[in-house]
Design an enzyme around this catalytic site. Sequence first.
Site, PDB file in Angstrom:
ATOM      1  N   SER A  97       0.855  -1.185   0.000  1.00  0.00           N
ATOM      2  CA  SER A  97       0.000   0.000   0.000  1.00  0.00           C
ATOM      3  C   SER A  97       0.887   1.229   0.000  1.00  0.00           C
ATOM      4  O   SER A  97       1.644   1.450   0.946  1.00  0.00           O
ATOM      5  CB  SER A  97      -0.928   0.020   1.218  1.00  0.00           C
ATOM      6  OG  SER A  97      -1.564   1.278   1.333  1.00  0.00           O
ATOM      7  N   GLY A  98       0.793   2.036  -1.049  1.00  0.00           N
ATOM      8  CA  GLY A  98       1.635   3.220  -1.150  1.00  0.00           C
ATOM      9  C   GLY A  98       1.316   4.270  -0.117  1.00  0.00           C
ATOM     10  O   GLY A  98       2.210   4.845   0.520  1.00  0.00           O
TER      11      GLY A  98
ATOM     12  N   ASP B  75     -10.447   4.656  -0.876  1.00  0.00           N
ATOM     13  CA  ASP B  75      -9.132   5.091  -0.420  1.00  0.00           C
ATOM     14  C   ASP B  75      -9.164   6.612  -0.407  1.00  0.00           C
ATOM     15  O   ASP B  75      -9.408   7.242  -1.433  1.00  0.00           O
ATOM     16  CB  ASP B  75      -8.058   4.572  -1.374  1.00  0.00           C
ATOM     17  CG  ASP B  75      -6.643   4.792  -0.847  1.00  0.00           C
ATOM     18  OD1 ASP B  75      -6.453   5.698  -0.019  1.00  0.00           O
ATOM     19  OD2 ASP B  75      -5.739   4.078  -1.280  1.00  0.00           O
TER      20      ASP B  75
ATOM     21  N   GLY C 285      -1.165   4.894  -3.774  1.00  0.00           N
ATOM     22  CA  GLY C 285       0.158   4.694  -4.356  1.00  0.00           C
ATOM     23  C   GLY C 285       0.238   3.553  -5.340  1.00  0.00           C
ATOM     24  O   GLY C 285       0.782   3.698  -6.443  1.00  0.00           O
ATOM     25  N   THR C 286      -0.320   2.384  -4.968  1.00  0.00           N
ATOM     26  CA  THR C 286      -0.280   1.261  -5.904  1.00  0.00           C
ATOM     27  C   THR C 286      -1.211   1.504  -7.081  1.00  0.00           C
ATOM     28  O   THR C 286      -0.919   1.106  -8.213  1.00  0.00           O
ATOM     29  CB  THR C 286      -0.651  -0.054  -5.196  1.00  0.00           C
ATOM     30  OG1 THR C 286      -1.919   0.088  -4.539  1.00  0.00           O
ATOM     31  CG2 THR C 286       0.406  -0.437  -4.165  1.00  0.00           C
TER      32      THR C 286
END
Length: 262
Positions: free
Chosen positions: A2-3, A169, A174-175
């Site tokens: 998870s970014g 989110d 990020g991902t």
Amino acid sequence: MSGGNLICTTTVLLDTGMVAMREPVTELLLDTAAGPVAVTADCANGKCTAVAFHNVPSFVFVLDLPVEVPGLGTVSVDIAWGGMIYAIVDATKITGGLKIENRNGPKLIEIGERIKQAVQQSDFVPVHPDNPQIRGVSILEFTEPLTGSASTGDLTAVNTVVVSPGRFDRCPCGTGSSARMAVMHARGQLQVGEKFQHRSIIDSSFECWIEGTTRVGQYEAVLPVVKGSAWITGFRQVGLDPTDPFPVGFRVGDQWHVADDA
């Protein structure tokens, strides 16, 4: 992987002193479920001000996959890896067009879950070539068309990621940003070294760019970098009383749809 959580974790590690901070830049290598991820943190006056993570190679499994979704008809889906396997859908092209904003939240959640389930039930099953245990779409990302251009430095994109069983989110993801960069590169919309701003449903922003290309199995892949900031908003202390009848906690299915046998 998870970014957004990686940016938060790095900020906490440095701001609390759990990991030594070096100004103006601290470099770390963090282990994630998707593999090692290098981090470059901007630091000043004892504070981590921004975190750029150099994500795992990201690539496209398929572009414009037609998926039959009950009640919606045929939906065009891009499937890409960015640390998770994403189904990516242009929100403006479904049900007459949906804008990514809070007032459309319930509709985006409901439709996003339906599309994801349809993708998961389709004949196309993406499998990561380096790890066959990573297979199948696990998450859905709604996007809007790009605005601006990389050449003028104002390329901007909006997205929101639907997390089952029905949450957004809050960050630009990020991902999801990495998966979208793979799609953008495959479509000729983003080249190595070009940057764009990826914005979330609450209008927060990540700075994103591709620092190189590579291959993952049979797939052309990009090396994505995502940069953002996080802030510590509180500390929590957890205790365990020896007389507590629920020492490992409990789950109730009112919000997270826990199965009967869970």
